[in-house]
Design an enzyme around this catalytic site. Structure first.
Site, PDB file in Angstrom:
ATOM      1  N   SER A 181       0.827  -1.476  -0.367  1.00 48.01           N
ATOM      2  CA  SER A 181       0.125  -0.185  -0.311  1.00 48.01           C
ATOM      3  C   SER A 181       0.716   1.518   0.288  1.00 48.01           C
ATOM      4  CB  SER A 181      -1.103  -0.115   0.923  1.00 48.01           C
ATOM      5  OG  SER A 181      -1.827  -1.105   0.968  1.00 48.01           O
TER       6      SER A 181
HETATM    7  N1  SAH Z   1      -1.199  -3.999   3.848  1.00 41.97           N
HETATM    8  C1  SAH Z   1      -0.482  -4.863   2.658  1.00 41.97           C
HETATM    9  C2  SAH Z   1      -1.234  -4.740   1.742  1.00 41.97           C
HETATM   10  C3  SAH Z   1      -1.209  -5.866   0.149  1.00 41.97           C
HETATM   11  S1  SAH Z   1      -2.649  -5.760  -0.824  1.00 41.97           S
HETATM   12  C4  SAH Z   1       0.681  -4.074   2.648  1.00 41.97           C
HETATM   13  O1  SAH Z   1       1.037  -2.568   2.317  1.00 41.97           O
HETATM   14  O2  SAH Z   1       1.862  -4.952   1.552  1.00 41.97           O
HETATM   15  C5  SAH Z   1      -3.844  -6.579  -0.306  1.00 41.97           C
HETATM   16  C6  SAH Z   1      -3.357  -8.528   0.656  1.00 41.97           C
HETATM   17  O3  SAH Z   1      -4.947  -8.614   1.296  1.00 41.97           O
HETATM   18  C7  SAH Z   1      -3.172  -9.191  -0.413  1.00 41.97           C
HETATM   19  O4  SAH Z   1      -1.766  -9.550   0.187  1.00 41.97           O
HETATM   20  C8  SAH Z   1      -4.009  -9.842  -0.641  1.00 41.97           C
HETATM   21  O5  SAH Z   1      -3.511 -11.571  -0.477  1.00 41.97           O
HETATM   22  C9  SAH Z   1      -4.517  -9.950   0.688  1.00 41.97           C
HETATM   23  N2  SAH Z   1      -5.986 -10.733   0.873  1.00 41.97           N
HETATM   24  C10 SAH Z   1      -7.000 -10.605  -0.342  1.00 41.97           C
HETATM   25  N3  SAH Z   1      -8.151 -11.052   0.455  1.00 41.97           N
HETATM   26  C11 SAH Z   1      -8.148 -12.204   1.136  1.00 41.97           C
HETATM   27  C12 SAH Z   1      -8.853 -12.750   2.350  1.00 41.97           C
HETATM   28  N4  SAH Z   1      -9.893 -12.957   1.745  1.00 41.97           N
HETATM   29  N5  SAH Z   1      -8.065 -12.687   3.504  1.00 41.97           N
HETATM   30  C13 SAH Z   1      -6.906 -12.521   3.501  1.00 41.97           C
HETATM   31  N6  SAH Z   1      -5.969 -11.872   2.991  1.00 41.97           N
HETATM   32  C14 SAH Z   1      -6.081 -11.254   1.908  1.00 41.97           C
END
Ligand code: SAH
Length: 213
Positions: free
Chosen positions: A60
């Site tokens: 993010s």
């Molecule tokens: N805060 C993180 C954001 C990653 S993007 C960062 O800055 O790195 C969002 C993440 O949510 C991804 O890794 C994706 O795999 C995860 N995600 C999406 N749907 C999900 C679910 N149902 N349960 C757990 N994780 C999920």
């Protein structure tokens, strides 16, 4: 790239964009962001943009991490037990972990979770528990939570996340499809009533169901 000056410039940008919680700004200032990226991208770590972390997911943007963290910290009555949905690279995880007592974080893509685990260990944080699961169902065994933050956007707020909020608990979550908005959902006391505040338009990866190895 990792110089204090580069980081200070990021902090100034966040302040210009309206982030004002000093505690949150301090944690961002003192957390290395480059270790959450592959080497080829690490020189861009202190830009205020989202960056790819593989598997179609993104780290993010610092502004959105700061904004969501500030909202959560400002609205929650206490921060003893906090749940994060979507560990991803683990960046938001370690920012939150430095501001709360116990942090629980759920990720559906196993390799991302494993990399995040190494980074969390590298930084010496001991108050984080990770789980490989579909976070759309929360993590009921560890709840209820004083606050929940989702880094992935469902079409509508999952009922199970609301139900895992402690009295006066708060949920910070992007909601929608093509058009998304950041919402702050607050449980009204210990009732089953929830108050929703719409914060601003955002763009997140979707909350997907199921898990991958
Ligand atoms: N805060 C993180 C954001 C990653 S993007 C960062 O800055 O790195 C969002 C993440 O949510 C991804 O890794 C994706 O795999 C995860 N995600 C999406 N749907 C999900 C679910 N149902 N349960 C757990 N994780 C999920």
């Amino acid at each position: 790239m990792t110089s204090q000056r580069t980081r200070e410039r990021l902090i100034s940008r966040l302040q210009e964009q309206g982030v004002s919680n000093e505690q949150v700004l301090d944690v961002i200032r003192n957390t290395p962001r480059h270790i959450f990226l592959d080497e080829a991208l690490s020189h861009r770590a202190y830009e205020d943009s989202s960056l790819p972390i593989g598997y179609g997911q993104t780290l993010s943007q610092p502004y959105i991490v700061a904004r969501m963290t500030e909202l959560l910290v400002g609205a929650a009555a206490k921060l003893d037990r906090v749940l994060e949905i979507g560990t991803g690279s683990g960046y938001q995880t370690v920012i939150l972990a430095q501001l709360v007592k116990s942090l629980y974080s759920v990720e559906r893509i196993r390799p991302l979770q494993e990399k995040a685990r190494e980074r969390i260990k590298l930084l010496g944080l001991r108050n984080v528990l990770l789980r490989h699961a579909d976070g759309g169902f929360g993590w009921p065994e560890q709840g209820p939570y004083d606050a929940i933050l989702s880094a992935a956007a469902p079409r509508s707020v999952p009922e199970s996340l609301k139900q895992q909020l402690a009295p006066n608990g708060v949920l910070v979550i992007p909601v929608g499809g093509e058009q998304q908005e950041l919402q702050l959902v607050m449980r009204d006391g210990d009732s089953d009533k929830f108050v929703t505040r719409v914060i601003e338009p955002v763009k997140f990866v979707p909350l997907l169901s199921g898990t991958t190895r």
